[in-house]
Design an enzyme around this catalytic site. Structure first.
Site, PDB file in Angstrom:
ATOM      1  N   LYS A   1      43.220  33.595  37.251  1.00 26.07           N
ATOM      2  CA  LYS A   1      44.637  33.938  37.131  1.00 26.07           C
ATOM      3  C   LYS A   1      45.479  32.700  37.430  1.00 26.07           C
ATOM      4  CE  LYS A   1      44.159  38.792  38.497  1.00 26.07           C
ATOM      5  NZ  LYS A   1      44.545  39.406  37.209  1.00 26.07           N
TER       6      LYS A   1
ATOM      7  N   ARG B   1      36.809  47.483  35.869  1.00 25.00           N
ATOM      8  CA  ARG B   1      36.014  48.425  35.076  1.00 25.00           C
ATOM      9  C   ARG B   1      34.523  48.273  35.359  1.00 25.00           C
ATOM     10  NH1 ARG B   1      38.647  46.249  29.687  1.00 25.00           N
ATOM     11  NH2 ARG B   1      40.353  46.168  31.199  1.00 25.00           N
TER      12      ARG B   1
HETATM   13  N1  BES Z   1      43.783  43.550  38.839  1.00 24.21           N
HETATM   14  C1  BES Z   1      44.093  43.239  37.501  1.00 24.21           C
HETATM   15  C2  BES Z   1      45.171  44.137  36.911  1.00 24.21           C
HETATM   16  C3  BES Z   1      46.546  43.992  37.490  1.00 24.21           C
HETATM   17  C4  BES Z   1      47.441  43.074  36.924  1.00 24.21           C
HETATM   18  C5  BES Z   1      46.966  44.761  38.537  1.00 24.21           C
HETATM   19  C6  BES Z   1      48.719  42.973  37.430  1.00 24.21           C
HETATM   20  C7  BES Z   1      48.246  44.630  39.058  1.00 24.21           C
HETATM   21  C8  BES Z   1      49.120  43.737  38.492  1.00 24.21           C
HETATM   22  C9  BES Z   1      42.851  43.397  36.615  1.00 24.21           C
HETATM   23  O1  BES Z   1      41.640  43.159  37.226  1.00 24.21           O
HETATM   24  C10 BES Z   1      42.983  42.434  35.469  1.00 24.21           C
HETATM   25  O2  BES Z   1      43.110  41.289  35.703  1.00 24.21           O
HETATM   26  N2  BES Z   1      42.962  42.957  34.262  1.00 24.21           N
HETATM   27  C11 BES Z   1      43.062  42.180  33.075  1.00 24.21           C
HETATM   28  C12 BES Z   1      42.222  42.860  32.029  1.00 24.21           C
HETATM   29  C13 BES Z   1      42.078  42.064  30.764  1.00 24.21           C
HETATM   30  C14 BES Z   1      41.305  40.786  31.018  1.00 24.21           C
HETATM   31  C15 BES Z   1      41.362  42.908  29.740  1.00 24.21           C
HETATM   32  C16 BES Z   1      44.523  42.139  32.623  1.00 24.21           C
HETATM   33  O3  BES Z   1      45.220  43.133  32.792  1.00 24.21           O
HETATM   34  O4  BES Z   1      44.953  41.105  32.157  1.00 24.21           O
HETATM   35 ZN    ZN Z   2      41.065  41.119  37.272  1.00 28.73          ZN
END
Ligand code: BES
Ligand code: ZN
Ligand code: ZN
Length: 482
Positions: A260, A334
């Site tokens: 991130k 997931r």
């Molecule tokens: N924990 C994050 C989702 C999230 C993002 C929660 C912002 C709260 C605020 C999750 O693990 C994630 O990073 N998801 C990715 C999925 C994608 C790679 C398919 C996302 O949402 O970008």
């Molecule tokens: Zn994530």
């Protein structure tokens, strides 16, 4: 070991009106006129302090426009009153219950008290100077019918304590709460509240073949843990099929090698909010001694980077036997949930499975922080949860789960991919992925709570930070089950 003690800034108790000798009474007031000598104002939660004949004080709490009166307006009013009391360091106050009991809303008293408790919440464990120095004792004044207030007060106190626990756990920083310390807390909670607790650590998960939850934790100093809390149900219900609650508890989500950016990473301590909600719900289920058996499964891991960490293009074998190619190490929620769902469906015969997870940023884009995403293979379950959301104001919105979406994550060299790699329908793809780990005959619902799990500004009965979203919603659903 960290304690699981929670400091309550407020406690509620029922007493007979004749026994109340304090100075300050809280009275809810419908606001039909402009702010005036005896009117707190027209907006919900506006307050007016007046002196009564006996030189005592009365705090009038506006319920807002009468045509908009709702349980949530009462929570809002309660929250405003709580903030007022704490800000002024009030030690004791009493609530006149008859104006609440005379309202046309059946649950008015409970809603107002819920607002009082939740509005008083602060997370100050790591602050040297506390804003709330001593708690306020609030009495509910009963006109001779004290017993009839006992049950609602017990119920509200249990629900509020559950929300406190969920908010506290979500707020704890990642150097305090990691998968191992979360498991310890579960054990303490279970011992104290008479639940049973099983913790599946690295060795057991490996022996079981739970390769998905393990992969996510490979880069961390604290390996993944599957935490199982069981409530057997009331006598006579022990053999019944349990409702199973599954929570995502990523104690910190760096994204892993699909890292991130510096703004996206801050706040990722809240990526354990789904698991935190499951802790809170299980605590309340035990406190309320609900009839139905309930099982809580918290899938805990820390998503870090190291030489041992999993990476894109790894192919892992999940507990279900399905192989998963990692496209993004940031789609880790997931993965931990896949193994928890498989575990739930193969070790129990669940009546229903509900998972709570801060799963995708996409759901925040779609619904903001107002509603959580709801995806389900069962219309009756989806409808029951939707209505629980309207009643508790922890609102949901249903998204589709057409099989067509599966195309996006069909495996090339594996059975499935954990992400499509393209920017389409992220929340639904997350849902479709999870659906692969639940047999069709098991009613299942997925709540993507990434939006409402936190708030970036103070709300009427929740300060900035973790909201405990899902606790009141699921408890409402569970309390209505036959
Ligand atoms: N924990 C994050 C989702 C999230 C993002 C929660 C912002 C709260 C605020 C999750 O693990 C994630 O990073 N998801 C990715 C999925 C994608 C790679 C398919 C996302 O949402 O970008
Ligand atoms: Zn994530
Ligand atoms: Zn995450």
């Amino acid at each position: 070991m960290e304690s699981i003690q929670i400091d309550y800034p407020m406690s509620l108790q029922v007493i007979r009106e004749a026994d109340w000798e304090g100075d300050l009474e809280l009275v809810v007031a419908p606001a039909e006129q402009e702010k005036g000598l005896q009117q707190p104002g027209t907006k919900t939660g506006e307050l007016l302090l007046v002196e009564t004949a006996q030189r005592r004080h009365r705090l009038l709490v506006s319920l807002g426009p009468p045509d908009k009166l709702s349980a949530d307006a009462l929570r809002h009013a309660g929250g405003a009153a709580a903030k007022w009391l704490l800000k002024r360091g009030v030690k004791t106050a009493a609530v006149q219950t008859s104006p609440l009991l005379n309202l046309e809303i059946e649950t008015a008293l409970e809603a107002f008290c819920e607002g009082l408790y939740l509005g008083a919440y602060h997370f100050e464990r790591h602050k040297s100077k506390k804003e709330v120095e001593s708690p306020v004792q609030v009495y509910l004044l009963a006109e001779g019918r004290a017993e009839s207030l006992d049950l609602p007060v017990r119920r509200v106190s249990a629900v509020a304590a559950a929300v406190y626990l969920a908010r506290d756990l979500a707020h704890e920083p990642p150097n305090v709460v990691n998968p191992a310390s979360l498991a310890e807390r579960a054990q303490l909670l279970a011992e104290r509240d008479g639940l049973s607790c099983t913790v599946l650590g690295e060795t057991q998960l490996r022996e079981m073949g739970a390769g998905a939850i393990l992969a996510v934790g490979l880069g961390s100093r604290t390996p993944s843990q599957m935490i199982i809390l069981e409530y057997p149900g009331q006598p006579g219900h022990e053999g019944e099929a349990p409702v199973i609650l599954v929570g995502k508890a990523i104690t910190f989500d760096t994204g892993g090698y699909s890292i991130k950016d510096r703004t996206g990473m801050v706040g990722m301590k809240y990526d354990k909010s789904g698991g935190a909600a499951v802790f809170g719900i299980m605590q309340a289920v035990a406190a309320l001694q609900l009839p139905t058996p309930v099982v809580g499964i918290v899938a805990a891991a820390e998503n870090m980077i190291s030489a041992e960490a999993y990476r894109p293009n790894d192919i892992i074998r999940s507990l279900s036997g399905k192989t998963i190619e990692i496209i993004s190490t940031d789609a880790e929620g997931r993965l931990v949930l896949a193994d928890a769902l498989s575990y739930a469906c193969s070790n129990y015969r669940p009546r229903a499975v509900i998972d709570l997870a801060t799963l995708t940023g996409g759901i925040v884009v779609a619904l903001g922080s107002v509603r959580a995403g709801l995806m389900s293979n069962s219309d009756p379950l989806a409808e029951a949860l939707f209505s629980a959301g309207e009643r508790t104001h922890e609102r949901l919105w249903r998204l589709p789960l057409d099989e067509d979406y599966f195309e996006l994550i069909k495996g090339d060299d594996s059975d499935i991919k954990n992400s499509s790699g393209i920017r389409q329908a992220h929340p639904i793809v997350g849902g479709i992925f999870l659906k692969q780990f639940v047999p069709d005959e098991v009613p299942w619902a997925h709540l993507d709570i990434a939006g409402p799990a936190t708030t970036d500004k103070d709300l009427p009965y929740c300060p900035k930070g973790a909201t405990g979203f899902g606790v009141r919603l699921v408890l409402d659903y569970l309390q209505r089950l036959g």
